[in-house]
Motif scaffolding. Structure first.
Motif, PDB file in Angstrom:
ATOM      1  N   ILE A 110      40.605 -24.238 -29.974  1.00 46.37           N
ATOM      2  CA  ILE A 110      39.725 -23.536 -29.034  1.00 46.37           C
ATOM      3  C   ILE A 110      39.895 -22.030 -29.207  1.00 46.37           C
ATOM      4  N   ILE A 111      41.156 -21.590 -29.271  1.00 46.95           N
ATOM      5  CA  ILE A 111      41.443 -20.155 -29.423  1.00 46.95           C
ATOM      6  C   ILE A 111      40.943 -19.648 -30.768  1.00 46.95           C
ATOM      7  N   LYS A 112      41.200 -20.404 -31.817  1.00 49.51           N
ATOM      8  CA  LYS A 112      40.772 -19.965 -33.153  1.00 49.51           C
ATOM      9  C   LYS A 112      39.251 -19.890 -33.244  1.00 49.51           C
ATOM     10  N   GLU A 113      38.564 -20.892 -32.729  1.00 47.75           N
ATOM     11  CA  GLU A 113      37.097 -20.902 -32.751  1.00 47.75           C
ATOM     12  C   GLU A 113      36.544 -19.707 -31.985  1.00 47.75           C
ATOM     13  N   THR A 114      37.167 -19.408 -30.838  1.00 47.25           N
ATOM     14  CA  THR A 114      36.725 -18.275 -30.023  1.00 47.25           C
ATOM     15  C   THR A 114      36.931 -16.959 -30.762  1.00 47.25           C
ATOM     16  N   LEU A 115      38.099 -16.795 -31.393  1.00 41.01           N
ATOM     17  CA  LEU A 115      38.385 -15.560 -32.117  1.00 41.01           C
ATOM     18  C   LEU A 115      37.467 -15.394 -33.328  1.00 41.01           C
ATOM     19  N   VAL A 116      37.239 -16.462 -34.052  1.00 34.21           N
ATOM     20  CA  VAL A 116      36.351 -16.401 -35.220  1.00 34.21           C
ATOM     21  C   VAL A 116      34.931 -16.025 -34.785  1.00 34.21           C
ATOM     22  N   ASN A 117      34.451 -16.631 -33.684  1.00 30.66           N
ATOM     23  CA  ASN A 117      33.123 -16.293 -33.163  1.00 30.66           C
ATOM     24  C   ASN A 117      33.057 -14.828 -32.753  1.00 30.66           C
ATOM     25  N   ALA A 118      34.137 -14.339 -32.122  1.00 30.86           N
ATOM     26  CA  ALA A 118      34.169 -12.941 -31.672  1.00 30.86           C
ATOM     27  C   ALA A 118      34.110 -11.990 -32.863  1.00 30.86           C
ATOM     28  N   VAL A 119      34.862 -12.324 -33.915  1.00 32.81           N
ATOM     29  CA  VAL A 119      34.862 -11.469 -35.113  1.00 32.81           C
ATOM     30  C   VAL A 119      33.479 -11.453 -35.763  1.00 32.81           C
ATOM     31  N   LYS A 120      32.823 -12.604 -35.791  1.00 30.67           N
ATOM     32  CA  LYS A 120      31.525 -12.709 -36.457  1.00 30.67           C
ATOM     33  C   LYS A 120      30.383 -12.089 -35.655  1.00 30.67           C
ATOM     34  N   HIS A 121      30.416 -12.279 -34.325  1.00 29.97           N
ATOM     35  CA  HIS A 121      29.217 -11.979 -33.550  1.00 29.97           C
ATOM     36  C   HIS A 121      29.378 -10.945 -32.426  1.00 29.97           C
ATOM     37  N   SER A 122      30.580 -10.762 -31.898  1.00 32.89           N
ATOM     38  CA  SER A 122      30.711 -10.020 -30.637  1.00 32.89           C
ATOM     39  C   SER A 122      30.653  -8.502 -30.787  1.00 32.89           C
ATOM     40  N   GLU A 123      31.054  -8.002 -31.972  1.00 32.43           N
ATOM     41  CA  GLU A 123      31.201  -6.556 -32.180  1.00 32.43           C
ATOM     42  C   GLU A 123      32.217  -5.959 -31.189  1.00 32.43           C
ATOM     43  N   ALA A 124      33.191  -6.785 -30.799  1.00 30.24           N
ATOM     44  CA  ALA A 124      34.208  -6.331 -29.848  1.00 30.24           C
ATOM     45  C   ALA A 124      35.246  -5.452 -30.537  1.00 30.24           C
ATOM     46  N   GLU A 125      35.866  -4.600 -29.767  1.00 34.87           N
ATOM     47  CA  GLU A 125      36.975  -3.784 -30.247  1.00 34.87           C
ATOM     48  C   GLU A 125      38.316  -4.355 -29.810  1.00 34.87           C
ATOM     49  N   THR A 126      38.322  -5.035 -28.665  1.00 33.77           N
ATOM     50  CA  THR A 126      39.565  -5.582 -28.117  1.00 33.77           C
ATOM     51  C   THR A 126      39.327  -6.982 -27.559  1.00 33.77           C
ATOM     52  N   ILE A 127      40.289  -7.863 -27.808  1.00 33.65           N
ATOM     53  CA  ILE A 127      40.284  -9.205 -27.221  1.00 33.65           C
ATOM     54  C   ILE A 127      41.612  -9.401 -26.495  1.00 33.65           C
ATOM     55  N   LYS A 128      41.534  -9.864 -25.270  1.00 40.14           N
ATOM     56  CA  LYS A 128      42.737 -10.124 -24.469  1.00 40.14           C
ATOM     57  C   LYS A 128      42.893 -11.627 -24.289  1.00 40.14           C
ATOM     58  N   ILE A 129      44.039 -12.152 -24.724  1.00 39.08           N
ATOM     59  CA  ILE A 129      44.354 -13.579 -24.555  1.00 39.08           C
ATOM     60  C   ILE A 129      45.534 -13.702 -23.600  1.00 39.08           C
ATOM     61  N   THR A 130      45.345 -14.429 -22.520  1.00 38.40           N
ATOM     62  CA  THR A 130      46.417 -14.620 -21.539  1.00 38.40           C
ATOM     63  C   THR A 130      46.611 -16.107 -21.297  1.00 38.40           C
ATOM     64  N   ILE A 131      47.868 -16.527 -21.324  1.00 41.52           N
ATOM     65  CA  ILE A 131      48.214 -17.924 -21.047  1.00 41.52           C
ATOM     66  C   ILE A 131      49.199 -17.971 -19.887  1.00 41.52           C
ATOM     67  N   GLU A 132      48.882 -18.822 -18.896  1.00 43.09           N
ATOM     68  CA  GLU A 132      49.771 -19.072 -17.768  1.00 43.09           C
ATOM     69  C   GLU A 132      50.176 -20.549 -17.845  1.00 43.09           C
ATOM     70  N   ASN A 133      51.428 -20.786 -18.190  1.00 44.81           N
ATOM     71  CA  ASN A 133      51.898 -22.155 -18.374  1.00 44.81           C
ATOM     72  C   ASN A 133      52.953 -22.497 -17.331  1.00 44.81           C
ATOM     73  N   SER A 134      52.637 -23.464 -16.477  1.00 43.97           N
ATOM     74  CA  SER A 134      53.576 -23.894 -15.445  1.00 43.97           C
ATOM     75  C   SER A 134      53.766 -25.405 -15.539  1.00 43.97           C
ATOM     76  N   THR A 135      54.579 -25.940 -14.666  1.00 41.52           N
ATOM     77  CA  THR A 135      54.822 -27.382 -14.660  1.00 41.52           C
ATOM     78  C   THR A 135      53.555 -28.141 -14.297  1.00 41.52           C
ATOM     79  N   GLU A 136      52.736 -27.541 -13.418  1.00 40.43           N
ATOM     80  CA  GLU A 136      51.549 -28.226 -12.914  1.00 40.43           C
ATOM     81  C   GLU A 136      50.306 -28.023 -13.780  1.00 40.43           C
ATOM     82  N   SER A 137      50.197 -26.851 -14.424  1.00 40.07           N
ATOM     83  CA  SER A 137      48.942 -26.556 -15.111  1.00 40.07           C
ATOM     84  C   SER A 137      49.136 -25.631 -16.300  1.00 40.07           C
ATOM     85  N   PHE A 138      48.104 -25.586 -17.117  1.00 38.92           N
ATOM     86  CA  PHE A 138      48.048 -24.671 -18.257  1.00 38.92           C
ATOM     87  C   PHE A 138      46.726 -23.929 -18.157  1.00 38.92           C
TER      88      PHE A 138
END
Length: 264
Positions: A179-207
Motif C-alpha cells: 500500500i505504501i509503495k503503491e502510494t509513493l510510486v503514484n505520488a512520484v509519477k503524478h502528484s508533483e509533490a515536494e514532500t510526503i509525510k508518512i506516519t504510523i501509530e502502532n499499538s496493541t489494539e490498532s495499526f
C-alpha cells in the motif's frame, strides 16, 4: 327487551371492533417483526458475503505472494547465481589473456555488462519480494523504501513510526508495505509533490497509517477507477482494514488506513 337486545348488539360490535383492532395490531406487529428479521438475515448474508469475498481475495493474494516469493528467490539464486558464475569465468579469461590487450578490453566490456545485468536482476528480485521486510520487519523495510525513492526522485519523504515495534503477521506487513509503495510510486509519477509525510501509530489494539503529500491532488470522483487506487483499496480490504482517501485539486492527497487488530 329491545334495549337489552340493542345493548347486547352494541357489546358484540364493540367486542368485534376491539378484536379487529387487536388483530390488526397483531398483524402490524407481525409484519414489523418479520421485516426486522428479514433485514437481519439480509445483513447477515451480506456480512457473510463480504467475509467470503475477503477470504477468497486473501487466498488469491496469498497464492500470488507465495508465487512471487518463489520467483524472487529463483531469480536471485538461479539467474543471479548463474550470472555471477559467468562473471568469474570472464575474469579468469581476462587474467589468462593479460598479454592480449584486445581480449582484455573485450572481457572488461562483457564484465561490465554482466555486472549491470546482475544489479538489475537483484533490483527486480528485491522489488518482487523485499528481503528486508521478511528479515527485519515493516519498519526497516519502509525506511529502506523511503530512502530509495528519495534518492531516485526529488521528493523529500518524512517517515515516522510511533508505538510498538512488535511485528505483525507477515501477510499483513506485506499488504501494508505494498500500500505504501503503491502510494509513493503514484505520488512520484503524478502528484508533483515536494514532500510526503508518512506516519504510523502502532499499538496493541490498532495499526494506523497516514500518508500525506503536498502535491497537486486530484478529483476523487473522477479517478476512483484508477489501477493504483484500486490496488491500494484491494490490499486494505485484504487486511480487513478501513481506508479513507481524501484529495482535492491543488490541495494534496491524504490516505488513512486503520487496522483494528482485535478483529483480525
Amino acid at each position: 327487551m329491545v334495549t337489552e337486545t340493542q345493548e347486547g348488539t352494541s357489546l358484540i360490535l364493540f367486542i368485534g371492533m376491539l378484536g379487529m383492532f387487536f388483530l390488526a395490531l397483531a398483524i402490524v406487529g407481525f409484519v414489523i417483526i418479520y421485516r426486522r428479521r428479514l433485514l437481519k438475515q439480509q445483513m447477515k448474508l451480506q456480512e457473510q458475503k463480504i467475509i467470503h469475498q475477503q477470504q477468497l481475495l486473501q487466498s488469491a493474494v496469498k497464492i500470488q505472494d507465495d508465487e512471487r516469493k518463489r520467483f524472487a528467490a529463483d531469480l536471485h539464486d538461479e539467474i543471479g547465481g548463474g550470472i555471477s558464475t559467468i562473471l568469474l569465468s570472464v575474469e579468469r579469461i581476462k587474467k589468462e589473456q593479460i598479454d592480449q590487450p584486445e581480449i582484455v578490453s573485450k572481457s572488461q566490456n562483457v564484465r561490465d555488462q554482466l555486472n549491470q545485468l546482475l544489479n538489475k536482476v537483484r533490483e527486480i528480485s528485491y522489488n518482487i519480494m523485499p528481503p528486508t521486510l521478511e528479515d527485519f520487519g515493516l519498519n526497516e523495510a519502509i525506511s529502506d523504501l523511503c530512502y530509495s525513492i528519495s534518492e531516485s526522485s526529488k521528493i523529500h519523504i518524512d517517515y515516522e513510526w510511533n508505538g510498538d515495534e512488535k511485528r505483525l503477521d507477515f501477510s499483513q506487513e506485506l499488504a501494508l508495505y505494498r500500500i505504501i509503495k503503491e502510494t509513493l510510486v503514484n505520488a512520484v509519477k503524478h502528484s508533483e509533490a515536494e514532500t510526503i509525510k508518512i506516519t504510523i501509530e502502532n499499538s496493541t489494539e490498532s495499526f494506523k497509517l497516514t500518508i500525506k503529500d503536498d502535491g497537486k491532488g486530484f478529483n476523487t470522483e473522477t479517478v476512483q477507477k484508477g489501477a493504483g487506487l484500486r490496488n491500494i483499496k484491494d490490499r486494505a480490504l485484504i487486511l480487513g482494514g478501513l481506508i479513507d482517501i481524501t484529495s482535492n485539486v491543488n490541495s494534496g492527497t491524504t490516505i488513512h488506513v486503520h487496522l483494528n487488530k482485535e478483529n483480525v
